[in-house]
Design a protein around this motif. Structure first.
Motif, mmCIF file in Angstrom:
data_model
loop_
_atom_site.group_PDB
_atom_site.id
_atom_site.type_symbol
_atom_site.label_atom_id
_atom_site.label_comp_id
_atom_site.label_asym_id
_atom_site.label_seq_id
_atom_site.Cartn_x
_atom_site.Cartn_y
_atom_site.Cartn_z
ATOM 1 N N GLY A 1 0.786 -1.224 0.000
ATOM 2 C CA GLY A 1 0.000 0.000 0.000
ATOM 3 C C GLY A 1 0.813 1.267 0.000
ATOM 4 O O GLY A 1 0.263 2.360 0.167
ATOM 5 N N ALA A 2 2.129 1.158 -0.213
ATOM 6 C CA ALA A 2 2.983 2.349 -0.220
ATOM 7 C C ALA A 2 2.989 3.065 -1.561
ATOM 8 O O ALA A 2 3.633 4.097 -1.702
ATOM 9 C CB ALA A 2 4.416 1.972 0.177
ATOM 10 N N GLY A 3 2.293 2.534 -2.554
ATOM 11 C CA GLY A 3 2.241 3.188 -3.864
ATOM 12 C C GLY A 3 3.467 2.926 -4.710
ATOM 13 O O GLY A 3 3.890 3.792 -5.484
ATOM 14 N N LYS A 4 4.020 1.716 -4.589
ATOM 15 C CA LYS A 4 5.236 1.398 -5.360
ATOM 16 C C LYS A 4 4.946 1.377 -6.859
ATOM 17 O O LYS A 4 5.713 1.940 -7.647
ATOM 18 C CB LYS A 4 5.786 0.043 -4.891
ATOM 19 N N SER A 5 3.876 0.725 -7.254
ATOM 20 C CA SER A 5 3.541 0.670 -8.683
ATOM 21 C C SER A 5 3.189 2.058 -9.216
ATOM 22 O O SER A 5 3.603 2.436 -10.321
ATOM 23 C CB SER A 5 2.371 -0.295 -8.917
ATOM 24 N N THR A 6 2.450 2.828 -8.436
ATOM 25 C CA THR A 6 2.089 4.181 -8.871
ATOM 26 C C THR A 6 3.323 5.056 -8.986
ATOM 27 O O THR A 6 3.493 5.792 -9.964
ATOM 28 C CB THR A 6 1.090 4.801 -7.884
ATOM 29 N N GLY A 7 4.212 4.981 -7.990
ATOM 30 C CA GLY A 7 5.445 5.754 -8.063
ATOM 31 C C GLY A 7 6.311 5.345 -9.238
ATOM 32 O O GLY A 7 6.921 6.191 -9.902
#
Length: 495
Positions: free
Chosen positions: A199-205
């Motif tokens: 949920g840390a937004g790795k894919s989005t980042g």
């Protein structure tokens, strides 16, 4: 007009082609076509879905009133064009980033009009490059970038970092250094590995970093099942981004090392017996994942860990990407401004790091901005060494044995003797059975130590190989501790 006086269809096509297109070949013998005045080049034999040269000719002939020609005439004309082009001088084609003259580099914006960004020592400009200086190759992976904004005063960098969930300022400056490195055609850059809790937004980042270079169509992909498909995907784009990795096998790890620092693949050309097809590649690579397990030492030296944290406020995908698309021209303009500043900065080249070009870029970034990119890069490599050691029982056992060595002393043994001693040390008083993957012969032990040599050296344990008249040996030593700096001299009192 009699049939004998008619110009053959292949000659009509060939004459039209040479009036409207420029033909040349690359060093591997592939013939490309460029429309006059445009930098985009297409291989004449391609049937690609991005538009082939055959389609260009058919449409141009029809619109200019020459009529419609059958496939046989087109094939004969293209055969003639290809044969004539083999006598032309060679020229390279590039995807997304290309070197220019006078120290400049080019960034392909992926636009139909061919407009590109020329980054030079005094700034950057939006121009259509001379076709004889730059030839762009387009594929389905080549997305369109917006025209970068001018006079952003660095605002785009702040807007980007506000959207990403980087854990620290050190991580932010390493991400900026990687983006600047992606704009250099000759600088190998380590592969960012975006990691963090679920949920840390790795894919989005990861998508955000990729889309700054590849446009809004850029995206993450699953790792291919085999090396051949991975190389095909790498060769067709500039930034290769692999999502949600949970395991790096030996073959995939070795392939990633080749992608980062460059390699060449040779295959048999289709429909031939003896011809070969060469694919050379060195591309920026990006990965995301919570944990990839054991990291091999050679890949660890080519990684750039970027840790993310869970955001406190969640946003919808539509809202997030609408804002990112809106700020992308400003982000790209700020990145180009920063790239010009960094390239103009003078800094010493660190000579103790494997990725020396990227380390030099980090040092230049520090000079230009005052950030601690080089220090952060060294710290990230140190953390990766810890990861390698924690995942390798042999490395832990070697360090345990080396702790008993006197600093400055050397210990020489054959590989078989080292294997016996290290196995006994691991077994200990409890007589533990060596784990799976433990070396079974002296040769295997020697090969494993060669892979671990840089990691062990970073922890003060030096491994070397030599031979006497009778046998080969492996030498283990610990360098003496450096002498402490002398105390500063007391200053004389002022009179």
């Amino acid at each position: 007009m009699s049939d004998d006086e008619k110009t053959p269809a292949r000659e009509v096509i060939a004459q039209y082609a040479h009036q409207h297109f420029r033909y040349f070949r690359t060093t591997d013998g592939t013939v490309y076509a460029q429309r006059n005045g445009q930098p985009v080049a297409r291989p004449i034999r391609s049937q690609g879905t991005t538009g082939s040269h055959r389609q260009e000719l058919m449409v141009g002939l029809f619109h200019d009133g020459h009529g419609v020609f059958n496939g046989t005439a087109l094939k004969e004309a293209l055969d003639l064009i290809e044969a004539l082009a083999m006598n032309e001088t060679t020229q390279s084609v590039h995807i997304r980033v290309a070197p220019g003259v006078d120290g400049a580099t080019w960034l392909d914006l992926g636009r139909a009009d061919g407009q590109s960004v020329r980054i030079h020592p005094h700034g950057w400009d939006i121009l259509t490059p001379d076709p004889r200086e730059v030839c762009w190759r387009r594929t389905q992976l080549t997305g369109e970038l917006p025209l970068p904004a001018r006079d952003t005063d660095g605002k785009g960098i702040d807007l980007l970092l506000r959207l990403c969930n980087f854990a620290s300022a050190e991580t932010e400056c390493l991400a900026l250094a990687w983006l600047i490195g992606c704009l250099g055609p000759s600088v190998p850059v380590p592969a960012p590995f975006l990691t963090g809790p679920q949920g840390a937004g790795k894919s989005t980042g990861g998508r955000m970093l990729v889309r700054i270079i590849e446009g809004m169509s850029g995206d993450l992909r699953r790792a291919p099942k085999d090396e051949e498909n991975l190389i095909a995907a790498v060769a067709a784009g500039w930034v290769t981004a692999l999502d949600n990795l949970s395991h790096l096998g030996p073959d995939l790890s070795d392939a990633m090392c080749c992608i980062v620092t460059g390699a060449e693949n040779v295959k048999r050309a289709l429909f031939t017996d003896g011809d070969v097809f060469r694919v050379g590649y060195r591309r920026p690579l990006l990965m995301t994942g919570i944990d990839v397990g054991v990291i091999r030492p050679d890949l660890a030296e080519r990684l750039l860990p970027l840790r993310l944290v869970r955001p406190t406020v969640r946003r919808t995908e539509a809202e997030l990407w609408a804002e990112f698309e809106e700020i992308l021209p400003t982000v790209l303009g700020s990145l180009l401004d920063l790239t010009v500043q960094v390239r103009a900065a003078q800094a010493d080249i660190p000579t103790d790091l494997r990725m020396a070009d990227f380390a030099h870029l980090c040092a230049q970034l520090d000079v230009a901005t005052g950030l601690g990119a080089l220090k952060a890069y060294r710290a990230s490599l140190d953390d990766l060494n810890d990861d390698v050691i924690e995942g390798d029982v042999l490395a832990q056992t070697v360090l345990q044995h080396a702790a008993s060595l006197t600093p400055g002393a050397e210990e020489r043994k054959t590989s078989a003797e080292w294997l016996h001693n290290l196995t006994q040390l691991y077994a200990g008083e409890d007589c533990r059975t060596p784990p799976k993957g433990w070396p079974t012969t002296g040769k295997v032990l020697s090969d494993r130590l060669k892979r671990l040599q840089p990691t062990l050296a970073a922890r003060g344990v030096l491994i070397d190989w030599g031979r006497t008249r009778t046998a080969r040996y492996i030498e283990m030593s610990r360098p003496p501790a450096p002498a402490p700096d002398p105390p500063p001299h007391e200053q004389a009192p002022l009179l």
